[in-house]
Design a protein around this motif. Sequence first.
Motif, PDB file in Angstrom:
ATOM      1  N   UNK A 134      19.259  44.066  49.956  1.00  0.00           N
ATOM      2  CA  UNK A 134      17.968  44.467  50.521  1.00  0.00           C
ATOM      3  C   UNK A 134      16.989  44.696  49.370  1.00  0.00           C
ATOM      4  N   UNK A 135      15.727  44.871  49.711  1.00  0.00           N
ATOM      5  CA  UNK A 135      14.702  45.066  48.689  1.00  0.00           C
ATOM      6  C   UNK A 135      15.008  46.263  47.787  1.00  0.00           C
ATOM      7  N   UNK A 136      15.607  47.284  48.327  1.00  0.00           N
ATOM      8  CA  UNK A 136      15.940  48.479  47.534  1.00  0.00           C
ATOM      9  C   UNK A 136      16.940  48.174  46.405  1.00  0.00           C
ATOM     10  N   UNK A 137      17.610  47.020  46.469  1.00  0.00           N
ATOM     11  CA  UNK A 137      18.625  46.646  45.481  1.00  0.00           C
ATOM     12  C   UNK A 137      18.064  45.857  44.299  1.00  0.00           C
ATOM     13  N   UNK A 138      16.807  45.477  44.346  1.00  0.00           N
ATOM     14  CA  UNK A 138      16.264  44.547  43.368  1.00  0.00           C
ATOM     15  C   UNK A 138      16.407  45.041  41.931  1.00  0.00           C
ATOM     16  N   UNK A 152      25.021  38.732  48.350  1.00  0.00           N
ATOM     17  CA  UNK A 152      25.958  39.736  48.840  1.00  0.00           C
ATOM     18  C   UNK A 152      26.137  40.752  47.719  1.00  0.00           C
ATOM     19  N   UNK A 153      26.081  42.032  48.046  1.00  0.00           N
ATOM     20  CA  UNK A 153      26.252  43.059  47.018  1.00  0.00           C
ATOM     21  C   UNK A 153      27.483  43.900  47.308  1.00  0.00           C
ATOM     22  N   UNK A 154      28.105  44.338  46.231  1.00  0.00           N
ATOM     23  CA  UNK A 154      29.212  45.290  46.311  1.00  0.00           C
ATOM     24  C   UNK A 154      28.615  46.641  45.961  1.00  0.00           C
ATOM     25  N   UNK A 155      28.763  47.576  46.877  1.00  0.00           N
ATOM     26  CA  UNK A 155      28.184  48.906  46.695  1.00  0.00           C
ATOM     27  C   UNK A 155      29.317  49.928  46.574  1.00  0.00           C
ATOM     28  N   UNK A 156      29.210  50.745  45.542  1.00  0.00           N
ATOM     29  CA  UNK A 156      30.213  51.783  45.314  1.00  0.00           C
ATOM     30  C   UNK A 156      29.471  53.089  45.081  1.00  0.00           C
ATOM     31  N   UNK A 157      29.757  54.083  45.899  1.00  0.00           N
ATOM     32  CA  UNK A 157      29.101  55.391  45.791  1.00  0.00           C
ATOM     33  C   UNK A 157      27.576  55.263  45.765  1.00  0.00           C
ATOM     34  N   UNK A 158      27.042  54.354  46.599  1.00  0.00           N
ATOM     35  CA  UNK A 158      25.600  54.182  46.708  1.00  0.00           C
ATOM     36  C   UNK A 158      24.954  53.347  45.618  1.00  0.00           C
ATOM     37  N   UNK A 193      13.733  37.092  33.489  1.00  0.00           N
ATOM     38  CA  UNK A 193      13.396  38.237  34.321  1.00  0.00           C
ATOM     39  C   UNK A 193      13.312  37.752  35.754  1.00  0.00           C
ATOM     40  N   UNK A 194      14.028  38.387  36.638  1.00  0.00           N
ATOM     41  CA  UNK A 194      14.033  38.011  38.053  1.00  0.00           C
ATOM     42  C   UNK A 194      12.891  38.744  38.749  1.00  0.00           C
ATOM     43  N   UNK A 195      11.876  37.986  39.147  1.00  0.00           N
ATOM     44  CA  UNK A 195      10.681  38.556  39.769  1.00  0.00           C
ATOM     45  C   UNK A 195      10.944  38.924  41.226  1.00  0.00           C
ATOM     46  N   UNK A 196      10.029  39.696  41.785  1.00  0.00           N
ATOM     47  CA  UNK A 196      10.103  39.996  43.217  1.00  0.00           C
ATOM     48  C   UNK A 196      10.091  38.701  44.023  1.00  0.00           C
ATOM     49  N   UNK A 197       9.301  37.725  43.571  1.00  0.00           N
ATOM     50  CA  UNK A 197       9.210  36.440  44.274  1.00  0.00           C
ATOM     51  C   UNK A 197      10.562  35.724  44.289  1.00  0.00           C
ATOM     52  N   UNK A 198      11.312  35.808  43.192  1.00  0.00           N
ATOM     53  CA  UNK A 198      12.646  35.221  43.137  1.00  0.00           C
ATOM     54  C   UNK A 198      13.507  35.775  44.276  1.00  0.00           C
ATOM     55  N   UNK A 199      13.530  37.099  44.408  1.00  0.00           N
ATOM     56  CA  UNK A 199      14.340  37.719  45.456  1.00  0.00           C
ATOM     57  C   UNK A 199      13.788  37.411  46.849  1.00  0.00           C
ATOM     58  N   UNK A 200      12.474  37.443  47.001  1.00  0.00           N
ATOM     59  CA  UNK A 200      11.851  37.165  48.296  1.00  0.00           C
ATOM     60  C   UNK A 200      12.229  35.774  48.793  1.00  0.00           C
ATOM     61  N   UNK A 226      24.858  49.583  43.503  1.00  0.00           N
ATOM     62  CA  UNK A 226      25.259  48.179  43.495  1.00  0.00           C
ATOM     63  C   UNK A 226      25.976  47.907  42.179  1.00  0.00           C
ATOM     64  N   UNK A 227      27.247  47.512  42.266  1.00  0.00           N
ATOM     65  CA  UNK A 227      28.064  47.279  41.071  1.00  0.00           C
ATOM     66  C   UNK A 227      28.446  45.812  40.887  1.00  0.00           C
ATOM     67  N   UNK A 228      28.034  44.963  41.822  1.00  0.00           N
ATOM     68  CA  UNK A 228      28.333  43.546  41.714  1.00  0.00           C
ATOM     69  C   UNK A 228      27.586  42.772  42.775  1.00  0.00           C
ATOM     70  N   UNK A 229      27.501  41.449  42.589  1.00  0.00           N
ATOM     71  CA  UNK A 229      26.825  40.616  43.579  1.00  0.00           C
ATOM     72  C   UNK A 229      27.358  39.194  43.534  1.00  0.00           C
ATOM     73  N   UNK A 230      27.129  38.482  44.622  1.00  0.00           N
ATOM     74  CA  UNK A 230      27.421  37.060  44.729  1.00  0.00           C
ATOM     75  C   UNK A 230      26.229  36.411  45.422  1.00  0.00           C
ATOM     76  N   UNK A 231      25.564  35.493  44.721  1.00  0.00           N
ATOM     77  CA  UNK A 231      24.450  34.734  45.296  1.00  0.00           C
ATOM     78  C   UNK A 231      25.055  33.487  45.918  1.00  0.00           C
ATOM     79  N   UNK A 232      25.061  33.429  47.251  1.00  0.00           N
ATOM     80  CA  UNK A 232      25.705  32.337  47.984  1.00  0.00           C
ATOM     81  C   UNK A 232      24.665  31.449  48.653  1.00  0.00           C
TER      82      UNK A 232
END
Length: 154
Positions: A7-11, A55-61, A37-44, A63-69
């Motif tokens: 989500x946007x909060x993860x950027x 996909x993000x891996x979240x641990x104790x609130x 640098x990954x811009x907001x536009x990249x994520x959007x 983000x500790x990992x991700x997979x861009x699929x």
Amino acid sequence: MKIRIAEEKDWEQLRKLYRELEEDGVKYQPEHFVIGYRTDEFFREIFESENQDILVAEKDGTVVGFSHVMILKQKEVACLKPQVAVYIQDLDVLASERSNGIGTFLMNASKKYGKKRGADFIRTQVFPQNADGIRFYEKNGFREMMKTIECQFG
């Protein structure tokens, strides 16, 4: 451990993970990679796309990992079977969190993502010098199917 779509909060945390990933790219192939640098536009663009997600891996609130699929259809060529792949564009787990099974959780979530969207197989690329990465992918059922080779000019 929770796997979910980013989500946007993860950027900001994703930017840190991408930087770590890009540092590996520079280490393994400085002739091709720089720190970006990954811009907001990249994520959007990813979040608004119908054929890709992070996909993000979240641990104790956190983000500790991700997979861009990405869901990719095979090129329409007479000699190729018409197949669909889930392609892992990027995958990273914070260095401090590696060897705790997070990458495998992300890989399983990536496979599930592809199956749910009709993919026939999963594909990615790994630097040939990245022995740990190769071991990780082999442990998760991957095998070499083709080699990409290149020749530098000049």
